[in-house]
Design an enzyme around this catalytic site. Structure first.
Site, short mmCIF file in Angstrom:
data_model
loop_
_atom_site.label_atom_id
_atom_site.label_comp_id
_atom_site.label_asym_id
_atom_site.label_seq_id
_atom_site.Cartn_x
_atom_site.Cartn_y
_atom_site.Cartn_z
N THR A 33 0.85 -1.20 0.00
CA THR A 33 0.00 0.00 0.00
C THR A 33 0.88 1.25 0.00
O THR A 33 2.07 1.16 -0.31
CB THR A 33 -0.97 -0.04 1.20
OG1 THR A 33 -1.96 0.98 1.05
CG2 THR A 33 -0.25 0.18 2.52
N ASN A 34 0.33 2.40 0.32
CA ASN A 34 1.10 3.64 0.39
C ASN A 34 0.55 4.51 1.52
O ASN A 34 -0.37 4.11 2.22
CB ASN A 34 1.07 4.37 -0.96
CG ASN A 34 -0.36 4.65 -1.38
OD1 ASN A 34 -1.07 5.41 -0.74
ND2 ASN A 34 -0.80 4.00 -2.47
#
Ligand code: CTP
Ligand code: CA
Length: 222
Positions: A33-34
């Protein structure tokens, strides 16, 4: 009472907004993810609803509550976000896309938890590209639809963002530089530059709600 301060100039318009990060499954306990928190997208959805729009928010995983008077659709992966956006695109007049969509996902997510390999200290996860949702919309948009993408950069912001505007056939790109004070992930403020084919307007530091207002103003005045 606060509602009175907002012009109802989006009445009768359908606005589709993406927000948050996506999660790409590695195995049942891990994902890629980020740092996106979804704030920019949620503020934009709330702002558009206050101006009278019928708003659909397609959101990746965030800790934010569903906004009032907004249809919120929760998704997890880039593929799910693409599907949700594409099915709602036709009925949308304006699309605004602050979501930080993962560019890659594991090719073969494992059904069982991946155990450490006793024979090596290295590990490798093979990735493949996700679909570029904004590019798809750019290719399929009608003349009466307006598409606003976002661009987060750490260097060459203007040059890279102008290239994205063109390549993705967007009508506007909201560019922000992660290195600028007050911009980026998780902050309540942002410093953005609004880029269209004919204009490049640098805005001062402002709250994400004010950024949403500036974006909508620019779209309406197009
Ligand atoms: N975007 C998208 N689908 C993807 C990747 C990005 O719709 N699979 C959208 C984002 O929501 C954003 C815009 O494209 O509105 C630009 O995203 P950004 O990550 O800045 O650009 P990329 O084209 O992915 O290029 P790069 O990450 O290599 O800079
Ligand atoms: Ca990207």
């Amino acid at each position: 009472l606060q509602e009175v301060a907002y012009p109802k100039d989006l009445c009768g318009r359908h606005v589709l907004i993406t927000a948050g990060p996506t999660q790409e499954k590695i195995d049942p306990v891990r994902y890629i993810t980020n740092h996106s928190t979804g704030k920019m997208g949620y503020e934009t959805a709330i702002h558009c609803a206050r101006r009278g729009a019928q708003v659909t928010l397609v959101a990746g995983p965030t800790n934010l509550p569903d906004p009032l008077f907004v249809e919120t659709i929760h998704v997890t992966s880039a593929a799910e976000m693409a599907e949700a956006v594409k099915t709602r695109f036709k009925q949308s007049d304006i699309v605004i896309m602050p979501a930080a969509v993962a560019d890659y996902r594991p090719i073969n997510p494992a059904d069982e938890k991946i155990k450490k390999d006793k024979n090596t200290d290295e590990a490798c996860i093979r990735l493949e590209r996700t679909e570029d949702i904004l590019s798809y919309l750019g290719q399929h948009k009608r003349a009466d639809q307006f598409i606003c993408g976002f661009s987060m950069e750490t260097e060459n912001m203007l040059e890279n963002s102008r290239a994205k505007l063109k390549k993705k056939n967007a009508d506007m790109i909201v560019a922000n530089n992660l290195r600028t004070e007050g911009a980026g992930f998780g902050t309540d403020t942002n410093v953005v530059t609004l880029i269209t084919a004919t204009e490049c307007r640098e805005l001062e530091l402002m709250s994400k709600d004010e950024v949403a207002r500036a974006i909508v103003d620019a779209i309406i005045q197009k």
